[in-house]
Design a protein around this motif. Sequence first.
Motif, PDB file in Angstrom:
ATOM      1  N   ILE A 265       0.898  -1.335   0.085  1.00 37.43           N
ATOM      2  CA  ILE A 265      -0.020  -0.192   0.179  1.00 37.43           C
ATOM      3  C   ILE A 265       0.950   1.345   0.121  1.00 37.43           C
ATOM      4  O   ILE A 265       1.696   1.416   0.914  1.00 37.43           O
ATOM      5  CB  ILE A 265      -0.970   0.045   0.963  1.00 37.43           C
ATOM      6  CG1 ILE A 265      -1.875  -1.233   1.374  1.00 37.43           C
ATOM      7  CG2 ILE A 265      -1.755   1.100   1.240  1.00 37.43           C
ATOM      8  CD1 ILE A 265      -2.469  -1.417   2.458  1.00 37.43           C
ATOM      9  N   GLN A 266       0.715   2.310  -1.080  1.00 39.95           N
ATOM     10  CA  GLN A 266       1.324   3.236  -1.016  1.00 39.95           C
ATOM     11  C   GLN A 266       0.742   4.631  -0.374  1.00 39.95           C
ATOM     12  O   GLN A 266      -0.508   4.818  -0.495  1.00 39.95           O
ATOM     13  CB  GLN A 266       1.606   3.857  -2.465  1.00 39.95           C
ATOM     14  CG  GLN A 266       2.536   2.634  -3.174  1.00 39.95           C
ATOM     15  CD  GLN A 266       2.486   3.078  -4.559  1.00 39.95           C
ATOM     16  OE1 GLN A 266       2.131   4.381  -5.041  1.00 39.95           O
ATOM     17  NE2 GLN A 266       3.182   2.311  -5.557  1.00 39.95           N
ATOM     18  N   LYS A 267       1.340   5.358   0.554  1.00 37.00           N
ATOM     19  CA  LYS A 267       0.834   6.291   1.412  1.00 37.00           C
ATOM     20  C   LYS A 267       0.769   7.464   0.616  1.00 37.00           C
ATOM     21  O   LYS A 267       1.831   7.861  -0.233  1.00 37.00           O
ATOM     22  CB  LYS A 267       1.414   6.449   2.796  1.00 37.00           C
ATOM     23  CG  LYS A 267       1.435   5.447   3.451  1.00 37.00           C
ATOM     24  CD  LYS A 267       2.019   5.563   4.915  1.00 37.00           C
ATOM     25  CE  LYS A 267       2.008   4.432   5.831  1.00 37.00           C
ATOM     26  NZ  LYS A 267       2.565   4.356   6.965  1.00 37.00           N
ATOM     27  N   GLN A 268      -0.063   8.306   0.430  1.00 35.65           N
ATOM     28  CA  GLN A 268      -0.068   9.583  -0.108  1.00 35.65           C
ATOM     29  C   GLN A 268       0.431  10.644   0.688  1.00 35.65           C
ATOM     30  O   GLN A 268       0.158  10.718   1.756  1.00 35.65           O
ATOM     31  CB  GLN A 268      -1.696   9.858  -0.461  1.00 35.65           C
ATOM     32  CG  GLN A 268      -2.141   9.083  -1.716  1.00 35.65           C
ATOM     33  CD  GLN A 268      -3.199   9.488  -2.599  1.00 35.65           C
ATOM     34  OE1 GLN A 268      -3.515  10.623  -2.470  1.00 35.65           O
ATOM     35  NE2 GLN A 268      -3.592   8.753  -3.560  1.00 35.65           N
ATOM     36  N   GLU A 269       1.199  11.457   0.145  1.00 36.85           N
ATOM     37  CA  GLU A 269       1.861  12.578   0.805  1.00 36.85           C
ATOM     38  C   GLU A 269       1.052  13.815   0.478  1.00 36.85           C
ATOM     39  O   GLU A 269       0.538  13.821  -0.551  1.00 36.85           O
ATOM     40  CB  GLU A 269       3.366  12.877   0.229  1.00 36.85           C
ATOM     41  CG  GLU A 269       4.152  11.675   0.474  1.00 36.85           C
ATOM     42  CD  GLU A 269       5.617  11.809  -0.032  1.00 36.85           C
ATOM     43  OE1 GLU A 269       5.949  12.808  -0.091  1.00 36.85           O
ATOM     44  OE2 GLU A 269       6.306  10.856  -0.189  1.00 36.85           O
ATOM     45  N   SER A 270       0.931  14.680   1.420  1.00 40.09           N
ATOM     46  CA  SER A 270       0.177  15.850   1.361  1.00 40.09           C
ATOM     47  C   SER A 270       0.997  16.937   1.148  1.00 40.09           C
ATOM     48  O   SER A 270       2.073  17.319   0.952  1.00 40.09           O
ATOM     49  CB  SER A 270      -0.560  16.311   2.679  1.00 40.09           C
ATOM     50  OG  SER A 270      -1.254  15.217   3.033  1.00 40.09           O
TER      51      SER A 270
END
Length: 104
Positions: free
Chosen positions: A99-104
């Motif tokens: 799972i790839q985390k999205q950066e803000s």
Amino acid sequence: MREAISISAILIAFVYFIAFAAAVMAGLEREMHWAIALLAFAGFILLRLWPALPFLAWYGADRVFGWPWWLAILLATPVCIYIASYYWTRLTDYFRRPIQKQES
């Protein structure tokens, strides 16, 4: 001896794929003009609509060539196995992907 086995396996595969393609083209050509059938066959391959190809091979072998139904199914079975393994690999790779985390 190994060379003879390898060459004979290549020849058997070549004859099989020629018969498969001829059955697909015959099935398509029965329903439409040969030029449109050729474009449709190329379109099935390019657009990756592979699950339609074994059905078309069965249809061409059974209805156009006049083969018995069981022989037409035997013609379509190896490609069905290839297609099922392809989609199984794609599906399991999708679920194993981290799972790839999205950066803000």
